[in-house]
Design a protein around this motif. Structure first.
Motif, PDB file in Angstrom:
ATOM      1  N   GLU A 125       0.839  -1.229   0.136  1.00  0.00           N
ATOM      2  CA  GLU A 125      -0.099  -0.020   0.173  1.00  0.00           C
ATOM      3  C   GLU A 125       0.965   1.143   0.116  1.00  0.00           C
ATOM      4  OE1 GLU A 125      -2.981   0.117  -0.573  1.00  0.00           O
ATOM      5  OE2 GLU A 125      -3.207  -2.172  -0.598  1.00  0.00           O
ATOM      6  N   SER A 129       0.533   3.904  -2.842  1.00  0.00           N
ATOM      7  CA  SER A 129       0.230   5.476  -2.428  1.00  0.00           C
ATOM      8  C   SER A 129       1.057   6.390  -3.039  1.00  0.00           C
ATOM      9  CB  SER A 129      -0.007   5.560  -0.991  1.00  0.00           C
ATOM     10  OG  SER A 129       0.988   5.239  -0.189  1.00  0.00           O
ATOM     11  N   HIS A 130       2.466   5.951  -3.047  1.00  0.00           N
ATOM     12  CA  HIS A 130       3.423   6.930  -3.317  1.00  0.00           C
ATOM     13  C   HIS A 130       4.073   6.804  -4.808  1.00  0.00           C
ATOM     14  CE1 HIS A 130       3.696   7.222   0.915  1.00  0.00           C
ATOM     15  NE2 HIS A 130       4.303   8.372   0.890  1.00  0.00           N
TER      16      HIS A 130
END
Length: 371
Positions: A125, A129-130
């Motif tokens: 995750e 997300s990055h």
């Protein structure tokens, strides 16, 4: 061993530059010195029959860093520093390809894939997300987005059904690369002597006396490019890190194509000649793998075979054909050490496991320090 007049006259008189280590950095440095000073007498000393360390032992990854590695680097480096690290790797690989040609190193850009263990939700995750932030950071280097999300098309098991693709990652034939580098060095009049161990050196105001296991001689300048073995000659912030590898016998109808990173990059594998080359496991025993002993351990080799059976080749029988290990040079910083050590002594070490990507440029940078 006493040298004859002919040996002294031909090989060890009026030596302008002596380079310790005939790996990627050492040979690239020697070639660059010959470009700068065509009449210079350049001598390369190598302790092994073939280049020892990592240059002929690596897995042949032409990589710049997986997404999880870059996120990990950002915890100890600024964004600007990470940008420069990746840019240096890209430029170094471009230099290697220009100098030797893609055909001579068997370069193929199949892409690099980062796999995630089923229970590694947090890391997966975090990477997702990055992803766009890192793509934006690296876009000035690659001109396109680097990381994308792909489905598990290679039929791996016990991993998450999605993984990350770095479209710019490639692979090379390590043996062909080193053969091409050696050939280029020799064709430029660079002398390479194997099975010579440099045991010590003594610098003066005018030259450096080199002490080997067979003889002593003088050189105007000394360059140390032994990377993971640097501590044997230098007091620099670099320590050895052993990487263990195995390769299977040819596998019929092998689907795998590309370079693959698993478990934060501590495991890595690729296709080559219808085989699977698989390495890693240093995280099982960090302290034990901080060594220059080029042997394999049962604990790590058993783990590699287990992952082959359960993740990489779950429905295919395989046999291991070869096993080996190489020695990397690592430290607290990802930036290599390229510097003048003393009056006539220089070094280019601590490549951080990225020798294929940055070895050529580190060698050129080292040569450009010298006059």
């Amino acid at each position: 061993m006493s040298l004859s007049y002919w040996e002294i006259k031909t090989w060890f008189s009026n030596v302008d530059y002596t380079i310790v280590g005939s790996g990627i950095v050492g040979l690239s440095c020697a070639i660059q010195l010959k470009y700068k000073y065509p009449k210079a007498n350049v001598l390369v000393l190598e302790r092994g029959v073939l280049p020892q360390g990592a240059s002929t032992k690596n897995a042949g990854f032409a990589c710049f860093g997986s997404l999880s590695e870059i996120l990990d680097d950002l915890k100890t480096h600024t964004e600007e520093e990470v940008f420069k690290i990746v840019k240096k790797r890209k430029e170094g690989l471009d230099l290697l390809r220009r100098n030797l040609s893609d055909s001579n190193i068997d370069y193929k850009q199949f892409g690099g894939f980062e796999l995630f263990n089923c229970d590694d939700d947090e890391l997966f995750e975090e990477c997702l997300s990055h992803r766009e932030t890192i793509n934006k950071l690296l876009k000035p280097i690659f001109k396109e987005s680097v990381y994308s999300i792909k489905s598990n098309i290679f039929e791996f098991q016990n991993i998450k059904p999605k993984y990350l693709l770095n479209q710019f990652e490639g692979q090379i034939d390590t043996g062909k690369m080193m053969q091409a580098l050696l050939s280029k060095a020799q064709s430029n009049g660079i002398r390479i002597l194997n099975s010579i161990t440099v045991e010590d050196f003594v610098g003066t105001n005018t030259h450096v006396e080199i002490i080997t296991n067979y003889f002593n001689f003088k050189t105007n300048k000394l360059c140390i490019t032994t990377n993971g073995f640097a501590k044997q000659l230098l007091d620099e912030e670099v320590k050895p890190a052993r990487a263990q590898v195995l390769i299977t016998k040819p596998i019929d109808k092998l689907l795998i194509k590309g370079t693959f990173h698993l478990d934060r990059g501590y495991y890595y594998f690729r296709n080559i000649d219808n085989r699977v080359l698989f390495g890693g496991g240093r995280n099982l025993d960090f302290k034990g793998e901080e060594t220059t002993d080029m042997i394999e351990t049962k604990r790590i080799q058993d783990k590699l075979e287990d992952l082959l059976k359960t993740v990489i080749l779950p429905d295919k029988p395989f046999e291991v054909d070869y096993r080996w290990s190489g020695i990397m040079g690592i430290g607290n910083q990802k930036k290599p050490i390229v510097k003048q050590v003393s009056n006539h002594v220089y070094c280019g070490v601590r490549l951080g496991g990225m020798g294929v990507a940055i070895g050529s440029s580190v060698g050129v940078d080292l040569a450009n320090l010298l006059d």
